[in-house]
Design a protein around this motif. Structure first.
Motif, PDB file in Angstrom:
ATOM      1  N   ALA A 112      -9.845  27.177  19.798  1.00  8.26           N
ATOM      2  CA  ALA A 112      -8.471  26.766  20.679  1.00  8.26           C
ATOM      3  C   ALA A 112      -7.253  26.174  20.460  1.00  8.26           C
ATOM      4  O   ALA A 112      -7.703  25.299  19.958  1.00  8.26           O
ATOM      5  CB  ALA A 112      -8.816  26.893  21.982  1.00  8.26           C
ATOM      6  N   ASP A 152      -3.968  25.543  21.929  1.00  8.81           N
ATOM      7  CA  ASP A 152      -3.429  25.836  24.182  1.00  8.81           C
ATOM      8  C   ASP A 152      -1.569  26.226  23.344  1.00  8.81           C
ATOM      9  O   ASP A 152      -0.866  25.906  22.228  1.00  8.81           O
ATOM     10  CB  ASP A 152      -2.485  24.085  23.631  1.00  8.81           C
ATOM     11  CG  ASP A 152      -3.318  23.251  24.422  1.00  8.81           C
ATOM     12  OD1 ASP A 152      -4.537  23.985  24.894  1.00  8.81           O
ATOM     13  OD2 ASP A 152      -3.494  22.333  24.346  1.00  8.81           O
ATOM     14  N   GLU A 180      -0.737  30.601  23.708  1.00 13.37           N
ATOM     15  CA  GLU A 180      -1.840  30.269  23.571  1.00 13.37           C
ATOM     16  C   GLU A 180      -2.727  30.946  22.429  1.00 13.37           C
ATOM     17  O   GLU A 180      -2.810  32.534  21.960  1.00 13.37           O
ATOM     18  CB  GLU A 180      -2.781  30.044  24.533  1.00 13.37           C
ATOM     19  CG  GLU A 180      -3.248  31.190  25.397  1.00 13.37           C
ATOM     20  CD  GLU A 180      -1.919  31.845  25.807  1.00 13.37           C
ATOM     21  OE1 GLU A 180      -3.012  33.085  27.064  1.00 13.37           O
ATOM     22  OE2 GLU A 180      -1.293  31.831  25.921  1.00 13.37           O
ATOM     23  N   THR A 213      -6.850  31.979  22.050  1.00 10.71           N
ATOM     24  CA  THR A 213      -8.505  31.651  22.597  1.00 10.71           C
ATOM     25  C   THR A 213      -9.179  31.545  21.195  1.00 10.71           C
ATOM     26  O   THR A 213      -9.423  31.716  20.409  1.00 10.71           O
ATOM     27  CB  THR A 213      -8.528  33.147  22.858  1.00 10.71           C
ATOM     28  OG1 THR A 213      -8.057  33.407  24.235  1.00 10.71           O
ATOM     29  CG2 THR A 213     -10.259  32.176  24.016  1.00 10.71           C
ATOM     30  N   ARG A 221     -12.883  30.540  19.395  1.00 11.52           N
ATOM     31  CA  ARG A 221     -14.295  31.456  19.136  1.00 11.52           C
ATOM     32  C   ARG A 221     -14.923  30.324  17.978  1.00 11.52           C
ATOM     33  O   ARG A 221     -14.915  29.936  17.362  1.00 11.52           O
ATOM     34  CB  ARG A 221     -14.029  32.980  18.068  1.00 11.52           C
ATOM     35  CG  ARG A 221     -12.965  33.661  19.246  1.00 11.52           C
ATOM     36  CD  ARG A 221     -12.604  35.264  18.183  1.00 11.52           C
ATOM     37  NE  ARG A 221     -12.073  34.920  17.164  1.00 11.52           N
ATOM     38  CZ  ARG A 221     -11.494  35.594  16.496  1.00 11.52           C
ATOM     39  NH1 ARG A 221     -10.251  36.487  16.666  1.00 11.52           N
ATOM     40  NH2 ARG A 221     -10.984  35.290  14.889  1.00 11.52           N
ATOM     41  N   GLU A 265     -16.099  32.226  23.437  1.00 15.28           N
ATOM     42  CA  GLU A 265     -14.976  31.624  23.999  1.00 15.28           C
ATOM     43  C   GLU A 265     -14.408  31.160  24.389  1.00 15.28           C
ATOM     44  O   GLU A 265     -15.152  30.893  25.509  1.00 15.28           O
ATOM     45  CB  GLU A 265     -14.059  33.337  23.907  1.00 15.28           C
ATOM     46  CG  GLU A 265     -14.160  34.407  23.509  1.00 15.28           C
ATOM     47  CD  GLU A 265     -13.047  35.450  23.752  1.00 15.28           C
ATOM     48  OE1 GLU A 265     -12.733  35.356  25.102  1.00 15.28           O
ATOM     49  OE2 GLU A 265     -13.637  36.614  22.858  1.00 15.28           O
ATOM     50  N   THR A 266     -13.683  30.128  24.442  1.00 11.34           N
ATOM     51  CA  THR A 266     -13.044  29.083  24.400  1.00 11.34           C
ATOM     52  C   THR A 266     -11.482  29.373  25.421  1.00 11.34           C
ATOM     53  O   THR A 266     -10.419  29.675  24.345  1.00 11.34           O
ATOM     54  CB  THR A 266     -13.261  27.375  24.149  1.00 11.34           C
ATOM     55  OG1 THR A 266     -14.364  28.116  23.435  1.00 11.34           O
ATOM     56  CG2 THR A 266     -12.585  26.407  24.691  1.00 11.34           C
ATOM     57  N   THR A 267     -11.153  29.301  26.518  1.00  6.36           N
ATOM     58  CA  THR A 267      -9.962  29.107  27.161  1.00  6.36           C
ATOM     59  C   THR A 267      -9.207  28.064  26.802  1.00  6.36           C
ATOM     60  O   THR A 267      -9.323  27.025  26.843  1.00  6.36           O
ATOM     61  CB  THR A 267      -9.858  29.826  28.433  1.00  6.36           C
ATOM     62  OG1 THR A 267     -11.100  30.972  28.322  1.00  6.36           O
ATOM     63  CG2 THR A 267      -8.163  30.008  29.018  1.00  6.36           C
ATOM     64  N   GLN A 269      -6.307  25.451  27.277  1.00  2.00           N
ATOM     65  CA  GLN A 269      -5.919  25.236  28.125  1.00  2.00           C
ATOM     66  C   GLN A 269      -4.129  24.699  29.105  1.00  2.00           C
ATOM     67  O   GLN A 269      -4.387  24.756  30.277  1.00  2.00           O
ATOM     68  CB  GLN A 269      -6.417  22.948  28.527  1.00  2.00           C
ATOM     69  CG  GLN A 269      -7.912  22.090  28.437  1.00  2.00           C
ATOM     70  CD  GLN A 269      -8.068  21.131  27.801  1.00  2.00           C
ATOM     71  OE1 GLN A 269      -7.067  20.098  27.759  1.00  2.00           O
ATOM     72  NE2 GLN A 269      -9.194  20.178  27.837  1.00  2.00           N
ATOM     73  N   THR A 279      -1.878  27.744  28.969  1.00  2.62           N
ATOM     74  CA  THR A 279      -1.088  28.769  28.960  1.00  2.62           C
ATOM     75  C   THR A 279       0.242  29.285  28.303  1.00  2.62           C
ATOM     76  O   THR A 279       0.885  28.054  29.717  1.00  2.62           O
ATOM     77  CB  THR A 279      -2.158  30.013  28.994  1.00  2.62           C
ATOM     78  OG1 THR A 279      -1.829  30.087  30.996  1.00  2.62           O
ATOM     79  CG2 THR A 279      -4.323  29.483  29.668  1.00  2.62           C
TER      80      THR A 279
END
Length: 457
Positions: free
Chosen positions: A157, A159, A176, A178, A180, A209-211, A213, A215
């Motif tokens: 991920a 930022d 950002e 995302t 994976r 999936e990792t969002t 921190q 966006t």
């Protein structure tokens, strides 16, 4: 009347008896036919292949022929978005035991007691009986294949971030990314689970999936420079230069939401050789000595001044033992692992973003945010500054000739300084905030005087 009702009931019972009798005879006849056949019972399938009515040999050949058509064709199709990865039996040594599968199909309805066998034959005829495929394969090869696929999908991920122009004024937001990561274990299990019931499996990759921190939405209102501050350093001191750049890198692209605190020690981490820091001169107990991470205090001091000019709230700040030369007296902020920290908070109503730029010989910190129109100008000033003269200490030296003097230390002047954060609007002061009163103690001037008697010849 009762006689007529009794006759009707008797007739109904006789009628139902005939139905049950004929049904039983029919069922018995059907079961007898089942019992006399030497073929696999109708309704039996092996991995989706119908083998009912076939002998064991014929069923074995049909299963083998059916599998053979897949030998050069994909039996697994991994998919992700619009991408596809076909996997053939040869890729992971997939085989089946057609002979034992045919024997297993033949045994359906022929094991157990008579009631169990009759019931199983009846259910097979009416509902079907599915035999799963006992496959033989090299799971490690399949995992290896999927690992290669995952390498093209996995990504960390990232930022959202802000990219500034060279002069720091123009701000562009980079969106950002995302993160994976393919769950290899779960994806392999899903593929093999489908293969046991059918010799073809279309399997979507199971991707976690990792969002990020930060966006782009978090940076939407950050459109200008609230404050900045620059200090100079000597790039010829290689160790100190490296320490400055390492610490600055750890504070690059930091988002602070309203009321969120910033800890310098937490953000930068330990100044240790394991983290890449070098030994460089630092003041310890008034003496300039080499220590790990020397020079990092220039980063904390530069940031401190940028934070002051951005009107952020200072929560924890400590001055040096002796004032450094890269900021005005009283405007420094020292730090030390586990002992002294520099902490401030975002007391503004919107998000702020802290970044920096390190060139050949200077470091600049920027506090980015949403500048308010007609905001007051902010500057830091020392309203009182008192010079503290060093004491002169005389030391007698019996190893030095009588009367001879050597200046061991020139000493250093000390200072007592009080600093304020001053806000002005249209050239007029509108507020004055006390920051600190710092005392930088003087360093004694030391003179050695010889007391050694002169020997007569």
């Amino acid at each position: 009347m009762q006689i007529q009702i009794s006759k009707r009931v008797s007739n109904l019972i006789v009628f139902l008896g005939f139905i049950i009798l004929f049904s039983s005879v029919s069922l018995f006849a059907t079961m007898s036919a089942f019992m006399m056949t030497d073929e696999i019972y109708q309704g039996v399938t092996v991995g989706g292949i119908p083998v009912g009515g076939l002998s064991v040999d014929a069923a074995e050949q049909k299963i083998r022929d059916h599998f053979q058509q897949y030998w050069d064709r994909p039996v697994i199709l991994f998919t992700y978005n619009k991408q596809q990865w076909p996997i053939t039996p040869q890729n992971f040594d997939l085989t089946i035991d057609a002979h034992n599968l045919a024997l297993g199909a033949y045994d359906v309805g022929r094991n157990g007691n008579i009631i169990h066998r009759l019931l199983q034959r009846y259910l097979t005829l009416n509902q079907g009986y599915q035999i799963s495929l006992p496959l033989s394969y090299n799971k490690d090869k399949l995992v290896h294949i999927l690992t290669g696929i995952a390498n093209s999908i996995d990504r960390p991920a990232q930022d959202a971030r802000i990219k500034q122009s060279q002069n720091g004024t123009v701000i562009n937001v980079i969106s950002e990314v995302t993160g994976r990561k393919v769950d290899i274990s779960k994806t392999v299990a899903a593929a093999l689970g489908k293969l046991h019931s059918d010799l073809y499996a279309s399997v979507p990759l199971i991707v976690q999936e990792t969002t990020p921190q930060i966006t782009a939405k978090d940076l939407a209102n950050i459109d200008g420079v609230i404050a900045s501050y620059t200090t100079q350093f000597d790039p010829s001191d290689n160790n100190r230069d490296q320490n400055i750049r390492l610490a600055a890198k750890r504070i690059h692209s930091v988002l602070l939401r309203p009321r969120q605190k910033f800890s310098f020690n937490t953000q930068v981490g330990l100044r240790s050789p394991q983290n890449g820091y070098k030994e460089a001169p630092v003041f310890i107990d008034g003496n300039l000595v080499p220590d790990w991470g020397g020079g990092v205090c220039q980063i904390s001091s530069t940031l401190y001044n940028a934070v002051l000019l951005a009107d952020l709230k200072i929560l924890e700040r400590t001055s040096h033992f002796h004032p450094p030369g890269y900021v005005p007296v009283g405007q420094d902020a020292t730090v030390a692992d586990h002992l002294i920290d520099f902490v401030f908070a975002n007391n503004l109503p919107n998000n702020i973003y802290i970044t920096n730029e390190v060139t050949d010989n200077q470091v600049t910190f920027y506090v980015l945010g949403h500048p308010k129109p007609n905001s007051p100008e902010i500057h830091v000033a020392a309203t009182t500054k008192k010079v503290l003269e060093p004491n002169t200490v005389i030391k007698q030296d019996p190893n030095l000739e009588l009367g001879k003097q050597i200046i061991e230390s020139e000493g250093q002047k000390g200072f007592l300084v009080t600093t304020y954060r001053i806000k002005s609007l249209n050239g007029k002061e509108i507020s004055r905030e006390f920051l600190a009163t710092d005392e930088f103690k003087p360093v004694d001037r030391i003179i050695r005087i010889g007391t050694k008697a002169i020997q007569k010849k």
